[in-house]
Write a protein that holds these residues in place. Structure first.
Motif, PDB file in Angstrom:
ATOM      1  N   ARG A  55      23.332 -43.844  13.879  1.00  0.00           N
ATOM      2  CA  ARG A  55      22.086 -43.712  14.623  1.00  0.00           C
ATOM      3  C   ARG A  55      21.351 -45.050  14.713  1.00  0.00           C
ATOM      4  O   ARG A  55      20.640 -45.298  15.661  1.00  0.00           O
ATOM      5  CB  ARG A  55      21.200 -42.651  13.983  1.00  0.00           C
ATOM      6  CG  ARG A  55      20.305 -41.968  14.996  1.00  0.00           C
ATOM      7  CD  ARG A  55      19.852 -40.605  14.526  1.00  0.00           C
ATOM      8  NE  ARG A  55      20.927 -39.641  14.504  1.00  0.00           N
ATOM      9  CZ  ARG A  55      21.062 -38.711  13.557  1.00  0.00           C
ATOM     10  NH1 ARG A  55      20.223 -38.649  12.554  1.00  0.00           N
ATOM     11  NH2 ARG A  55      22.062 -37.865  13.607  1.00  0.00           N
ATOM     12  N   ARG A  56      21.515 -45.901  13.690  1.00  0.00           N
ATOM     13  CA  ARG A  56      20.838 -47.199  13.722  1.00  0.00           C
ATOM     14  C   ARG A  56      21.832 -48.304  13.396  1.00  0.00           C
ATOM     15  O   ARG A  56      22.734 -48.121  12.574  1.00  0.00           O
ATOM     16  CB  ARG A  56      19.680 -47.213  12.728  1.00  0.00           C
ATOM     17  CG  ARG A  56      18.463 -46.502  13.266  1.00  0.00           C
ATOM     18  CD  ARG A  56      17.172 -46.860  12.531  1.00  0.00           C
ATOM     19  NE  ARG A  56      17.338 -47.765  11.422  1.00  0.00           N
ATOM     20  CZ  ARG A  56      17.208 -47.409  10.142  1.00  0.00           C
ATOM     21  NH1 ARG A  56      16.947 -46.169   9.832  1.00  0.00           N
ATOM     22  NH2 ARG A  56      17.331 -48.296   9.195  1.00  0.00           N
ATOM     23  N   ARG A  63      23.927 -45.836  20.785  1.00  0.00           N
ATOM     24  CA  ARG A  63      23.052 -44.696  20.501  1.00  0.00           C
ATOM     25  C   ARG A  63      21.591 -45.112  20.437  1.00  0.00           C
ATOM     26  O   ARG A  63      20.709 -44.333  20.799  1.00  0.00           O
ATOM     27  CB  ARG A  63      23.470 -44.026  19.194  1.00  0.00           C
ATOM     28  CG  ARG A  63      24.701 -43.183  19.375  1.00  0.00           C
ATOM     29  CD  ARG A  63      25.050 -42.417  18.141  1.00  0.00           C
ATOM     30  NE  ARG A  63      24.154 -41.276  17.925  1.00  0.00           N
ATOM     31  CZ  ARG A  63      24.334 -40.406  16.950  1.00  0.00           C
ATOM     32  NH1 ARG A  63      25.327 -40.546  16.112  1.00  0.00           N
ATOM     33  NH2 ARG A  63      23.508 -39.396  16.796  1.00  0.00           N
ATOM     34  N   GLU A  64      21.325 -46.347  19.984  1.00  0.00           N
ATOM     35  CA  GLU A  64      19.925 -46.796  20.005  1.00  0.00           C
ATOM     36  C   GLU A  64      19.418 -46.858  21.435  1.00  0.00           C
ATOM     37  O   GLU A  64      18.272 -46.542  21.718  1.00  0.00           O
ATOM     38  CB  GLU A  64      19.804 -48.173  19.337  1.00  0.00           C
ATOM     39  CG  GLU A  64      19.869 -48.083  17.837  1.00  0.00           C
ATOM     40  CD  GLU A  64      19.358 -49.345  17.174  1.00  0.00           C
ATOM     41  OE1 GLU A  64      18.911 -50.253  17.880  1.00  0.00           O
ATOM     42  OE2 GLU A  64      19.430 -49.409  15.944  1.00  0.00           O
ATOM     43  N   ASP A  83      18.548 -43.410  22.865  1.00  0.00           N
ATOM     44  CA  ASP A  83      17.308 -42.768  22.418  1.00  0.00           C
ATOM     45  C   ASP A  83      16.327 -42.620  23.565  1.00  0.00           C
ATOM     46  O   ASP A  83      15.508 -41.713  23.580  1.00  0.00           O
ATOM     47  CB  ASP A  83      16.652 -43.600  21.309  1.00  0.00           C
ATOM     48  CG  ASP A  83      17.353 -43.397  19.984  1.00  0.00           C
ATOM     49  OD1 ASP A  83      18.149 -42.446  19.893  1.00  0.00           O
ATOM     50  OD2 ASP A  83      17.116 -44.187  19.058  1.00  0.00           O
ATOM     51  N   PHE A  84      16.398 -43.552  24.529  1.00  0.00           N
ATOM     52  CA  PHE A  84      15.448 -43.525  25.639  1.00  0.00           C
ATOM     53  C   PHE A  84      16.039 -42.857  26.871  1.00  0.00           C
ATOM     54  O   PHE A  84      15.403 -42.819  27.911  1.00  0.00           O
ATOM     55  CB  PHE A  84      15.021 -44.961  25.990  1.00  0.00           C
ATOM     56  CG  PHE A  84      14.493 -45.700  24.807  1.00  0.00           C
ATOM     57  CD1 PHE A  84      13.246 -45.399  24.292  1.00  0.00           C
ATOM     58  CD2 PHE A  84      15.258 -46.671  24.177  1.00  0.00           C
ATOM     59  CE1 PHE A  84      12.765 -46.052  23.185  1.00  0.00           C
ATOM     60  CE2 PHE A  84      14.780 -47.340  23.075  1.00  0.00           C
ATOM     61  CZ  PHE A  84      13.526 -47.025  22.568  1.00  0.00           C
ATOM     62  N   ARG A 130      22.779 -33.461  24.055  1.00  0.00           N
ATOM     63  CA  ARG A 130      22.077 -34.352  23.125  1.00  0.00           C
ATOM     64  C   ARG A 130      22.736 -34.361  21.772  1.00  0.00           C
ATOM     65  O   ARG A 130      23.376 -33.398  21.363  1.00  0.00           O
ATOM     66  CB  ARG A 130      20.622 -33.910  23.004  1.00  0.00           C
ATOM     67  CG  ARG A 130      19.894 -34.288  24.268  1.00  0.00           C
ATOM     68  CD  ARG A 130      18.412 -34.349  24.126  1.00  0.00           C
ATOM     69  NE  ARG A 130      17.911 -34.489  25.491  1.00  0.00           N
ATOM     70  CZ  ARG A 130      16.845 -33.883  25.969  1.00  0.00           C
ATOM     71  NH1 ARG A 130      16.115 -33.152  25.183  1.00  0.00           N
ATOM     72  NH2 ARG A 130      16.501 -34.055  27.225  1.00  0.00           N
ATOM     73  N   THR A 135      27.438 -38.312  21.912  1.00  0.00           N
ATOM     74  CA  THR A 135      28.124 -39.284  21.065  1.00  0.00           C
ATOM     75  C   THR A 135      29.637 -39.141  21.197  1.00  0.00           C
ATOM     76  O   THR A 135      30.354 -40.143  21.320  1.00  0.00           O
ATOM     77  CB  THR A 135      27.707 -39.090  19.602  1.00  0.00           C
ATOM     78  OG1 THR A 135      26.295 -38.975  19.539  1.00  0.00           O
ATOM     79  CG2 THR A 135      28.146 -40.261  18.765  1.00  0.00           C
TER      80      THR A 135
END
Lengths: 192, 344
Positions: free
Chosen positions: A34-35, A156-157, A160-161, A169, A174
């Motif tokens: 995710r990050r 993925r970052e 997020d937008f 989602r 992913t």
């Protein structure tokens, strides 16, 4: 010899990337991507465990198990060694990177059951690698995993937008992204 | 991504002061460039290549393009209908995707494959990610990659272009003559055949995808885009420069084994990719230095696949891979703000 080692490295890291070619190690690939900073941390943790486990399992299998005819204990000893290596990593990260330890959560001990690592150990036996090849292969495979999870985290970052349709989602988009990545990386196909 | 700021001012007059003074919410400065205008420019730039493909592949060219347009526009329309979103067909981005996909397909591809590619391009490549501006990968390349892994042999069956010099072909008995693309000819294992002369590569009278063969027609379109400033020089420069440098080094190291750089420039879809596919605004990094790196990555990966991989052509794969890396490039190559340090 050097050319062969470079080839083993590139094959393990990119051409036969564990995530995109063999679909191994998908749980942390989905769980910790995710990050970007977390993904890099997980990538290097897996690389370390894979290298230690790959080398140790090679030593144990080739120098102990085959000598005393206990090859059928392969899986159980491999899992034991991997679990031990994960414990080392866990203690190290807990001591020196407490925030990273917090954010990994369950996924750090879960490296034990990461199929990519057991897969690497079994590939090493299947390809009948020597010691140096084993070392190069496990580092390459680990860095290939780190590459895959870092790319995915970057995407993925960005997502997020994005206005992704509701049913897709999270894991859905992913996995779809991973599918496109797998198609892109299939371009490195090499005939031997 | 930044192109959409230029809609008409939203027009909500907040209050009317004395003397009819209008107060409007920001943005107050708008630019006449809209998404539609940018896409229209790309379509205009693709016209010369389309004319060339009409000459070389005749009605097949029209057939593939029409099928791609139907598939792409219908998919986009249906997605917006299902999600109750405003219809986005009028921004013309689906048309551009359809044309680029059509230009990257072999002329004889059967109708069902073309249609599937078009649907996958818009659905998987764009609408699943939320539509234009949010897609990570170039939709047309996603569609083509899908076809490449699904119909591998159909996607690598090529026909010789029309007006091919040589022994006359009995056109009443055969539909088309298969031929190898120039890039497939340099692969090991292919029987020795004379390579086409370089001028033919640039005119485009070789076997290949619909729109990629004629380098000259593509360059005319690229010049138009550069003059209109729809694209800038960074990505094409990075991609062509890196690819030519790589090809030149390989050629100088082992001239017998690798083809010369001019061959690589003219053959395949390097020019098409560099000016018209990789320059997609949505899927490339924002900063100038980032775009040069993005282009260079495309060029190097293309040449790696061409010279060491099994596939003869690597432009599609390299662009998809660099699309995937674009978020990371954007993150690690942020431009320095005026008067400050980069990261804060």
């Amino acid at each position: 010899m050097t050319a062969e080692l470079i080839f083993i490295f590139l094959t393990a890291a990119i051409i036969n990337n564990f995530v995109f070619k063999y679909f191994l190690g998908i749980c942390p690939f989905l769980g910790v991507s995710r990050r970007v900073d977390m993904a890099v941390g997980m990538g290097f943790a897996v690389t370390f465990v894979m290298t230690v486990a790959g080398v140790l399992t090679w030593i144990v299998y080739d120098l102990v198990l085959t000598r005393i005819g206990l090859e059928f204990l392969q899986y159980i000893t491999f899992i034991l060694i991997i679990a031990g290596a994960v414990q080392l990593v866990e203690m190290y990260i807990r001591k020196f990177f407490p925030s990273l330890y917090e954010s990994f959560g369950i996924f750090l001990p879960m490296i034990t059951t990461n199929c990519a690592i057991l897969g690497a150990c079994l590939f090493i036996q299947k390809f009948e690698y020597g010691f140096v090849q084993t070392l190069v292969f496990s580092i390459g495979a680990g860095l290939g995993f780190a590459l895959a999870i870092t790319i995915m985290a970057g995407i993925r970052e960005e997502l997020d937008f994005a206005d992704v349709p509701k049913p897709f989602r999270g894991p859905g988009i992913t996995l779809l992204t991973a599918a496109i990545l797998a198609m892109a990386f299939s371009g490195f196909l090499i005939k031997r | 991504m930044s192109v959409d700021t230029a809609k008409e001012p939203q027009g909500d007059v907040v209050s009317s002061g004395p003397g009819g003074l209008e107060v409007q919410p920001a943005p107050h400065l708008t630019d006449p460039i809209t998404t539609r205008r940018l896409m229209l420019d790309v379509i205009i730039a693709l016209i010369p290549a389309f004319l060339a493909s009409l000459v070389f592949f005749q009605w097949n060219s029209l057939r593939v393009l029409a099928l791609c347009l139907i598939g792409c526009l219908a998919t986009e329309y249906l997605f917006n209908r299902v999600r109750n979103k405003p219809n986005s067909l009028s921004d013309l981005s689906a048309v551009v995707t359809a044309i680029i996909l059509a230009f990257s397909l072999p002329p004889t591809l059967p109708w069902f494959a073309v249609l599937m590619g078009a649907i996958v391009a818009i659905a998987l490549g764009k609408m699943f990610f939320g539509g234009l501006g949010q897609n990570i990968f170039n939709p047309a390349m996603v569609g083509r990659a899908f076809l490449m892994v699904t119909f591998a042999s159909l996607m690598t069956t090529w026909v010789a272009p029309a007006a091919e010099p040589g022994p006359p072909v009995p056109t009443d008995r055969v539909e088309a003559v298969t031929a190898a693309t120039p890039l497939a000819q340099i692969k090991p294992g292919d029987p020795e055949r004379p390579l086409p002369e370089t001028w033919r590569l640039f005119v485009g009278r070789t076997a290949g995808s619909l729109g990629e063969t004629s380098v000259i027609a593509l360059l005319i379109g690229a010049a138009y885009l550069l003059i209109r400033r729809t694209i800038d020089w960074t990505i094409p420069f990075g991609m062509l420069g890196a690819a030519l440098a790589f090809a030149a080094i390989a050629y100088l190291a082992a001239p017998g084994k690798f083809a010369n750089p001019m061959f690589h420039l003219g053959a395949g879809s390097l020019v098409f990719g560099a000016f018209l596919i990789a320059t997609d605004l949505v899927t490339s990094p924002l900063s100038k230095s980032g775009r040069v790196v993005f282009g260079a990555g495309c060029g190097v990966l293309t040449m790696v696949i061409r010279q060491f991989g099994t596939y003869p052509e690597g432009v599609m794969f390299s662009i998809l891979m660099m699309n995937a890396l674009a978020p990371l490039i954007g993150r690690w190559m942020r431009p320095t703000p005026l008067g400050g340090k980069a990261r804060g």
